[in-house]
Design an enzyme around this catalytic site. Structure first.
Site, PDB file in Angstrom:
ATOM      1  N   GLU A 139     -40.689 -70.047  10.298  1.00  0.00           N
ATOM      2  CA  GLU A 139     -39.979 -69.127   9.392  1.00  0.00           C
ATOM      3  C   GLU A 139     -39.037 -69.779   8.335  1.00  0.00           C
ATOM      4  O   GLU A 139     -38.919 -69.407   7.388  1.00  0.00           O
ATOM      5  CB  GLU A 139     -39.439 -67.917  10.035  1.00  0.00           C
ATOM      6  CG  GLU A 139     -40.516 -67.195  10.820  1.00  0.00           C
ATOM      7  CD  GLU A 139     -41.344 -66.521   9.999  1.00  0.00           C
ATOM      8  OE1 GLU A 139     -41.211 -66.165   8.528  1.00  0.00           O
ATOM      9  OE2 GLU A 139     -42.477 -66.245  10.418  1.00  0.00           O
ATOM     10  N   CYS A 314     -50.821 -58.238  -3.333  1.00  0.00           N
ATOM     11  CA  CYS A 314     -49.729 -57.741  -3.928  1.00  0.00           C
ATOM     12  C   CYS A 314     -48.719 -58.594  -4.637  1.00  0.00           C
ATOM     13  O   CYS A 314     -47.517 -58.473  -4.326  1.00  0.00           O
ATOM     14  CB  CYS A 314     -48.964 -56.549  -2.975  1.00  0.00           C
ATOM     15  SG  CYS A 314     -48.169 -55.441  -3.915  1.00  0.00           S
ATOM     16  N   CYS A 320     -55.092 -55.203  -7.110  1.00  0.00           N
ATOM     17  CA  CYS A 320     -54.956 -53.762  -6.535  1.00  0.00           C
ATOM     18  C   CYS A 320     -56.637 -53.271  -5.929  1.00  0.00           C
ATOM     19  O   CYS A 320     -56.563 -52.613  -5.111  1.00  0.00           O
ATOM     20  CB  CYS A 320     -54.415 -52.651  -7.472  1.00  0.00           C
ATOM     21  SG  CYS A 320     -52.875 -53.076  -7.927  1.00  0.00           S
ATOM     22  N   CYS A 323     -56.511 -54.294  -2.350  1.00  0.00           N
ATOM     23  CA  CYS A 323     -55.801 -53.832  -1.378  1.00  0.00           C
ATOM     24  C   CYS A 323     -55.680 -52.800  -0.546  1.00  0.00           C
ATOM     25  O   CYS A 323     -56.777 -51.700  -0.715  1.00  0.00           O
ATOM     26  CB  CYS A 323     -54.297 -53.213  -2.216  1.00  0.00           C
ATOM     27  SG  CYS A 323     -52.874 -52.542  -1.262  1.00  0.00           S
ATOM     28  N   CYS A 329     -49.683 -45.992  -1.919  1.00  0.00           N
ATOM     29  CA  CYS A 329     -48.876 -46.512  -2.754  1.00  0.00           C
ATOM     30  C   CYS A 329     -48.548 -45.693  -4.095  1.00  0.00           C
ATOM     31  O   CYS A 329     -49.346 -45.279  -4.739  1.00  0.00           O
ATOM     32  CB  CYS A 329     -49.753 -47.830  -3.559  1.00  0.00           C
ATOM     33  SG  CYS A 329     -48.839 -48.842  -4.489  1.00  0.00           S
TER      34      CYS A 329
END
Length: 563
Positions: A139, A314, A320, A323, A329
């Site tokens: 991370e 995204c 889109c 998605c 959304c």
């Protein structure tokens, strides 16, 4: 390290919050418990095919048309604050769709730090320590760059060198900085090392020498470690310990801004950022409660799924059509309205108007010139028919994507400050070079470099001026150590050998590399506390910033020609 009881007590919300930073949550269907499991347990590595784009809501039986999600009043986007409550909170099918999509991509973009979830109570102390350490390092590295095979190689190399948190804690600071070279933001590497030492020393002090050190299992304890922020703490707690903690990075901020229809500056507006963080916290609690076990993999999978969606679908220019959660959304639904493919009746009575969203009409961006008129103009042939359920055609999708690109709001980029400097390669008669260790705070803290001086802002930064500046700088430097300014015969400027341009996030360095000769052995000139003479081989192994490494490469090339 928390025991099993402490871990479990931190994972289950005792009571669902009813507001998100002042935003009223939508009511749950009558007779339902919002924290009760609402769907089947999702296996961590389901190999089922990913769902296609979400379909519109069921059609209205009276008109045989889809029942659109209420949208903000377009084109003005007047809406109440409650408009920004995530629809994902009350849509179990959409939550499942995102997790299924991610488990498929999990295998397509396999990374060495992505592993099946094992409940912490089922792991040995050694395995739990190793797993938390692996996720933590991944991370921190991911804060520097995108997921890629190159980053996976860097992570693997790091793990091979320091397989455990204790191994890292016993390394030297300079070794850690050298291994981090090329990833940038060296303070993060230093803080990783300091955090590892803190956990290791505390474990040996409190639990005995030789006890395996383990990162804390709660956000509250993780965030106390050097360099561990809210995002990193949430990632370790969720992925490793199953704690329902939000993981909000830049990608998630963008996804949530679009899901919530929040047109604000997610990076600079603290109020907007706080609303998204609170929404993410509520969502991960609901996702955790969807599972069958008290401690499960869902919080970690959910956080990773949002990040993966933001980095692959995204994106700033979204896809889109791919998605899996367009059904929830807000921005996608607004795009359908703008394309004349959905009902733009608005969200109903508005008592308190939202003060977080900036109006779209007032944005001044050359990138968006001409788009507003196309977005908000009425369809040329009047109101068009609603489409059949399923993905929109390319023309409609293009309108949706153009609208989505406006979220989140972006302030104009700040002008990057530029600095010119002379970088002085000073070689002694016995072939050593003078190097300098930077201060422990600030840019490239603690790194080694060739002696460097920033040039004053001027329009006449010509070679003659730089030669004079380099010679005066080095003579002043030597005079400060010895109390005597060297003569022209002792120190000779040979020439300017290279120019290296190196950008940082907030400034750009133009480094003019100067070659100078010290007429004497290194032992004849004792440097100050932060300077020392070093051989070519020693400098090759020192920790330098990437830009300075480029300068040194030019010096090495010149030195080879000299020989």
């Amino acid at each position: 390290m928390p025991n099993a009881t402490e871990i479990e007590s931190n994972t289950r919300p005792t009571k669902r919050l009813k507001t998100i930073s002042g935003l009223t949550l939508p009511p749950h269907p009558p007779g339902t418990d919002p924290t009760a499991p609402q769907e089947a347990h999702l296996p961590p590595h389901s190999r089922s095919s990913p769902p296609g784009p979400s379909t519109p809501p069921p059609p209205d039986t009276t008109t045989n048309q889809p029942s659109p999600i209420p949208t903000a009043s377009l084109p003005s986007r007047i809406h109440p604050p409650s408009y920004h409550v995530p629809l994902l909170l009350t849509s179990p099918p959409s939550r499942t769709a995102l997790l299924q999509w991610f488990t498929t991509h999990y295998h397509r973009r396999a990374m060495p730090w992505r592993k099946p979830f094992v409940p912490p109570t089922s792991m040995s102390r050694r395995d739990l320590s190793r797993r938390a350490y692996e996720v933590w390092i991944s991370e921190v590295m991911l804060q520097q760059t995108r997921v890629s095979p190159a980053l996976a190689e860097r992570w693997t190399r790091w793990m091979e060198r320091w397989p455990s948190l204790g191994d890292l804690a016993r390394a030297s600071e300079q070794e850690v900085l050298a291994e981090w070279a090329g990833l940038g933001y060296y303070q993060r590497a230093r803080r990783v090392w300091l955090a590892a030492r803190e956990v290791w020393e505390r474990t040996e002090r409190e639990e005995g020498v030789g006890t395996e050190p383990v990162l804390p299992g709660s956000v509250e304890e993780l965030i106390k470690l050097p360099g561990v922020g809210r995002y990193t703490a949430g990632a370790v707690a969720a992925i490793v310990f199953g704690v329902p903690a939000p993981m909000v990075d830049g990608n998630v901020l963008r996804v949530m801004s679009r899901q919530m229809g929040l047109h604000g500056d997610v990076n600079r507006d603290a109020k907007v950022g706080a609303v998204i963080w609170k929404a993410a916290e509520e969502l991960v609690k609901v996702v955790a409660a969807d599972g069958e076990e008290e401690v499960n993999e869902r919080p970690g999978l959910w956080g990773q799924a949002l990040m993966e969606l933001g980095s692959t679908v995204c994106t700033p220019k979204p896809n889109c059509g791919e998605c899996p959660i367009t059904a929830t959304c807000r921005v996608y639904q607004e795009g359908l309205v703008l394309a004349g493919k959905a009902d733009g009746s608005g969200v109903g009575d508005i008592e308190d108007v939202c003060t977080m969203c900036a109006p779209l009409e007032t944005e001044d961006s050359t990138r968006n010139e001409g788009l507003l008129s196309r977005f908000f103009a009425a369809p040329p042939t009047g109101r068009r028919k609603f489409p059949e359920p399923g993905p929109p055609d390319p023309e409609i999708l293009d309108i949706i994507i153009k609208h989505a690109r406006r979220f989140p709001r972006r302030e104009p980029a700040k002008t990057v400050r530029e600095e010119e400097m002379v970088v002085c390669a000073i070689r002694s008669s016995d072939g050593q070079f003078l190097i300098h260790r930077r201060p422990d705070e600030g840019l490239l803290a603690g790194m080694w470099e060739l002696p460097t001086q920033i040039l004053p802002e001027s329009n006449d930064s010509v070679m003659r001026t730089r030669k004079s500046a380099a010679s005066s700088f080095v003579r002043d430097l030597i005079a400060a150590w010895t109390g005597k300014r060297p003569g022209w015969k002792s120190l000779k400027h040979i020439g300017e050998i290279a120019h290296v341009v190196w950008p940082f996030s907030h400034l750009k360095h133009t480094m003019h590399v100067q070659w100078l000769e010290w007429n004497g052995a290194a032992s004849s000139l004792s440097p100050g506390p932060t300077y020392r003479w070093a051989s070519v081989e020693e400098i090759d192994g020192e920790t330098m910033g990437s830009g300075m490494k480029r300068c040194w490469e030019q010096v090495r090339r010149e030195e080879t020609r000299e020989d």
